[in-house]
Write a protein that holds these residues in place. Structure first.
Motif, PDB file in Angstrom:
ATOM      1  N   ASN A 163       0.876  -1.175   0.000  1.00 55.12           N
ATOM      2  CA  ASN A 163       0.000   0.000   0.000  1.00 55.12           C
ATOM      3  C   ASN A 163       0.911   1.222   0.000  1.00 55.12           C
TER       4      ASN A 163
ATOM      5  N   GLU B 113       1.740   3.429   1.872  1.00 57.70           N
ATOM      6  CA  GLU B 113       1.898   3.956   3.239  1.00 57.70           C
ATOM      7  C   GLU B 113       3.296   3.613   3.732  1.00 57.70           C
TER       8      GLU B 113
ATOM      9  N   SER C 158       3.807   0.097   5.285  1.00 56.56           N
ATOM     10  CA  SER C 158       3.790  -0.985   4.313  1.00 56.56           C
ATOM     11  C   SER C 158       5.095  -1.019   3.518  1.00 56.56           C
TER      12      SER C 158
ATOM     13  N   LEU D 161       1.748  -2.336  -6.514  1.00 54.05           N
ATOM     14  CA  LEU D 161       1.304  -1.230  -5.651  1.00 54.05           C
ATOM     15  C   LEU D 161      -0.216  -1.209  -5.679  1.00 54.05           C
ATOM     16  N   THR D 162      -0.826  -1.331  -4.519  1.00 53.39           N
ATOM     17  CA  THR D 162      -2.281  -1.430  -4.506  1.00 53.39           C
ATOM     18  C   THR D 162      -2.915  -0.309  -3.687  1.00 53.39           C
ATOM     19  N   ARG D 163      -4.235  -0.144  -3.857  1.00 53.85           N
ATOM     20  CA  ARG D 163      -5.003   0.910  -3.180  1.00 53.85           C
ATOM     21  C   ARG D 163      -4.432   2.289  -3.491  1.00 53.85           C
ATOM     22  N   TYR D 164      -4.017   2.479  -4.723  1.00 55.81           N
ATOM     23  CA  TYR D 164      -3.377   3.737  -5.105  1.00 55.81           C
ATOM     24  C   TYR D 164      -4.419   4.770  -5.540  1.00 55.81           C
TER      25      TYR D 164
ATOM     26  N   ILE E 150      -0.615  10.377   0.666  1.00 60.65           N
ATOM     27  CA  ILE E 150      -0.027   9.036   0.592  1.00 60.65           C
ATOM     28  C   ILE E 150       1.225   9.146  -0.274  1.00 60.65           C
TER      29      ILE E 150
ATOM     30  N   GLU F 172      -7.234   2.481  -5.936  1.00 61.66           N
ATOM     31  CA  GLU F 172      -8.196   2.410  -4.837  1.00 61.66           C
ATOM     32  C   GLU F 172      -9.584   2.471  -5.471  1.00 61.66           C
TER      33      GLU F 172
END
Ligand SMILES: Nc1ncnc2c1ncn2[C@@H]1O[C@H](COP(=O)(O)OP(=O)(O)OP(=O)(O)O)[C@@H](O)[C@H]1O
Ligand SMILES: [Mg+2]
Length: 216
Positions: A88, A90, A93, A123-126, A136, A156
């Motif tokens: 994520n 962050e 992460s 890379l997820t929830r971007y 972020i 995301e």
């Protein structure tokens, strides 16, 4: 009766008994790893044995790993040829991923025989808007810190939860959605297909550039 990985390791069930065939995709099967039972039975040799049997039966064996860098993660990565490091945007992460990448280069069976585990970053929830606002991390920063090749960026999207609420992965529950397309493209890249990638944070920059040029 539902068997799991520990039953197979202990010889209390065969792999065929424990594998759960997916109802939608007949080439897909799941092997549950128990949450509640004694994790001490998850021995390195036992896991190695089951993975060797799975390798012989399937084209792809995907070992999901718990987040973090505990024993579960090291067992899951132990026999990997290829690793998909999912992060994520962050700091916490990214920090875990950095340590995982170090472990992939040191603690895997391949590393111990002087070989290299192929590493990819997912890379997820971007959310490019939040990345632009600095809420972020942005793609460029993540890539600079982790410096392994980028497999894909999953945006995301509320579609992920909507699908999971009806028991489907987003790729089947909402195949036309942006996260589904991003997952499908990432899977094709993993298979070695040369699929182009649009880094979504570039789009606004491009628009911005066009706009400022026109305004000039
Ligand atoms: N692209 C996305 N957009 C929005 N929500 C997402 C996205 N991907 C995952 N989520 C949500 O984040 C949550 C965690 O997702 P997921 O279970 O895939 O993560 P995980 O890291 O494997 O978690 P765990 O460590 O518990 O296994 C879920 O509620 C899921 O709906
Ligand atoms: Mg998970």
């Amino acid at each position: 009766m539902v068997f799991d990985l520990i039953d197979v390791i202990k010889g209390e069930a065969t792999l065929s008994q424990a594998l759960i065939r997916d109802k939608r995709l007949d080439t897909l099967a799941l092997l549950p790893a128990s949450q509640s039972r004694d994790k001490d039975s998850l021995t390195e040799d036992g896991v190695a044995c089951v993975i060797a049997e799975l390798r012989a039966r399937f084209d792809w064996v995907i070992c999901d790993s718990p987040a973090g860098i505990e024993k579960g993660a090291t067992l899951a990565m132990r026999h990997a040829d290829v690793a998909v490091v999912v992060v994520n945007p962050e700091v916490s992460s990214i920090r875990d991923a950095d340590r995982i990448i170090g472990m992939l280069d040191a603690k895997t069976a391949k590393a111990e025989t002087g070989q290299c585990v192929d590493k990819h970053l997912l890379l997820t929830r971007y959310d490019p808007v939040r990345a632009r606002r600095g809420e972020i991390m942005n793609v460029e920063d993540v890539l600079e810190i982790l410096s392994i090749p980028l497999l894909g960026i999953i945006p995301e999207s509320g579609e992920v939860l909507l699908s999971s609420n009806v028991g489907a992965p987003v790729t089947l529950g909402s195949p036309g959605s942006a996260p589904a397309q991003a997952y499908l493209d990432a899977a094709r890249r993993l298979k070695g297909e040369g699929i182009g990638m649009v880094i979504s944070s570039d789009k606004p920059r491009l628009l911005h550039r066009l706009f400022t040029r026109r305004a000039a």
